[in-house]
Design a protein around this motif. Structure first.
Motif, short mmCIF file in Angstrom:
data_model
loop_
_atom_site.label_atom_id
_atom_site.label_comp_id
_atom_site.label_asym_id
_atom_site.label_seq_id
_atom_site.Cartn_x
_atom_site.Cartn_y
_atom_site.Cartn_z
N LYS A 170 0.83 -1.21 0.00
CA LYS A 170 0.00 0.00 0.00
C LYS A 170 0.86 1.26 0.00
CE LYS A 170 -4.13 -1.96 1.94
NZ LYS A 170 -5.46 -1.50 1.75
N ALA A 171 1.92 1.26 0.83
CA ALA A 171 2.82 2.42 0.87
C ALA A 171 3.52 2.59 -0.47
CB ALA A 171 3.83 2.26 2.00
N GLY A 206 2.44 1.55 -3.42
CA GLY A 206 1.45 2.00 -4.39
C GLY A 206 1.11 3.46 -4.24
N LYS A 207 1.00 3.91 -3.01
CA LYS A 207 0.70 5.32 -2.75
C LYS A 207 1.82 6.21 -3.28
CE LYS A 207 -0.47 8.51 0.96
NZ LYS A 207 -0.67 8.70 2.40
N ARG A 208 3.05 5.79 -3.05
CA ARG A 208 4.20 6.56 -3.52
C ARG A 208 4.22 6.61 -5.06
NH1 ARG A 208 7.28 4.45 -0.05
NH2 ARG A 208 7.01 6.05 1.49
N LYS A 258 1.63 6.35 -7.02
CA LYS A 258 0.52 7.20 -7.45
C LYS A 258 0.88 8.68 -7.31
CE LYS A 258 -4.33 8.25 -6.68
NZ LYS A 258 -5.56 7.88 -5.96
N ILE A 259 1.51 9.04 -6.21
CA ILE A 259 1.92 10.43 -6.00
C ILE A 259 2.85 10.88 -7.12
CG2 ILE A 259 3.34 11.93 -4.53
CD1 ILE A 259 2.09 10.37 -2.12
N CYS A 292 0.96 11.28 -10.40
CA CYS A 292 0.18 12.52 -10.37
C CYS A 292 1.07 13.75 -10.49
CB CYS A 292 -0.67 12.58 -9.11
SG CYS A 292 -2.00 11.36 -9.08
N GLN A 342 -3.66 7.00 -15.06
CA GLN A 342 -3.30 5.59 -15.02
C GLN A 342 -3.24 5.02 -16.43
OE1 GLN A 342 -6.16 3.69 -12.43
NE2 GLN A 342 -5.02 4.24 -10.58
N GLU A 392 -1.33 0.63 -7.42
CA GLU A 392 -1.43 1.87 -6.65
C GLU A 392 -2.26 1.69 -5.38
OE1 GLU A 392 -2.74 5.03 -9.20
OE2 GLU A 392 -0.79 5.17 -10.19
N ARG A 393 -3.22 0.81 -5.40
CA ARG A 393 -4.04 0.55 -4.21
C ARG A 393 -3.43 -0.51 -3.29
NH1 ARG A 393 -7.73 0.85 -8.37
NH2 ARG A 393 -7.97 -1.43 -8.45
N GLY A 394 -2.31 -1.08 -3.71
CA GLY A 394 -1.65 -2.11 -2.91
C GLY A 394 -2.36 -3.43 -2.92
#
Length: 109
Positions: free
Chosen positions: A4-5, A7-9, A11-12, A15, A21, A39-41
Motif C-alpha cells: 500500500k505504501a 502504491g501510494k508513492r 501514485k503520487i 500525479c 493511469q 497503486e491501491r496495494g
C-alpha cells in the motif's frame, strides 16, 4: 512488504507528472487496471514491471520501497533528493521553510 505504501508513492509520482493511469499503462505496456491495483496495494508487482514504472516516473526503486527496509544514515539524503527532484525553486524553498518550522517546533518541546 508494504504494498500500500509503495502504491501510494507510485501514485503520487504519477500525479506529479500529470499522468493518468491509462497514460502510464500505455507508456509501460501494462493495463490501466493493473496500474490501479498496484497503486491501491492490491497486487504484487514483479521487479521487471516495477523497474519499467519507476523509470517512466523518474524515481528509484529504493525510493518506492523505502518503507520495506531500514535506511542507513546517508541514505536519508538520497530520499530527500528524490523527493525534491523535479520540483521548482519555490517548492524547494517552501519545503525548506516547513522543515525549519518543524525543527524549531520540536526543539521547543
Amino acid at each position: 512488504m508494504d504494498y500500500k505504501a509503495m502504491g501510494k508513492r507510485l501514485k503520487i509520482e504519477r500525479c506529479n507528472l500529470n499522468l493518468t493511469q491509462e497514460q502510464l499503462a500505455e507508456e509501460v505496456g501494462l493495463s490501466p487496471a493493473y496500474i490501479g491495483q498496484i497503486e491501491r496495494g492490491e497486487r504484487n508487482i514483479s521487479l521487471d514491471k516495477l523497474i519499467l514504472i519507476v523509470n517512466k516516473l523518474g524515481v528509484t526503486v529504493d525510493y518506492v520501497l523505502q518503507d520495506s527496509f531500514t535506511l542507513q544514515k546517508d541514505e536519508y539524503d538520497v530520499v530527500l533528493q528524490q523527493l525534491l527532484k523535479n520540483k521548482s525553486v519555490s517548492e524547494k524553498i517552501l519545503v525548506i521553510n516547513m522543515l525549519k518550522l518543524i525543527f524549531n517546533y520540536t526543539k521547543e518541546k
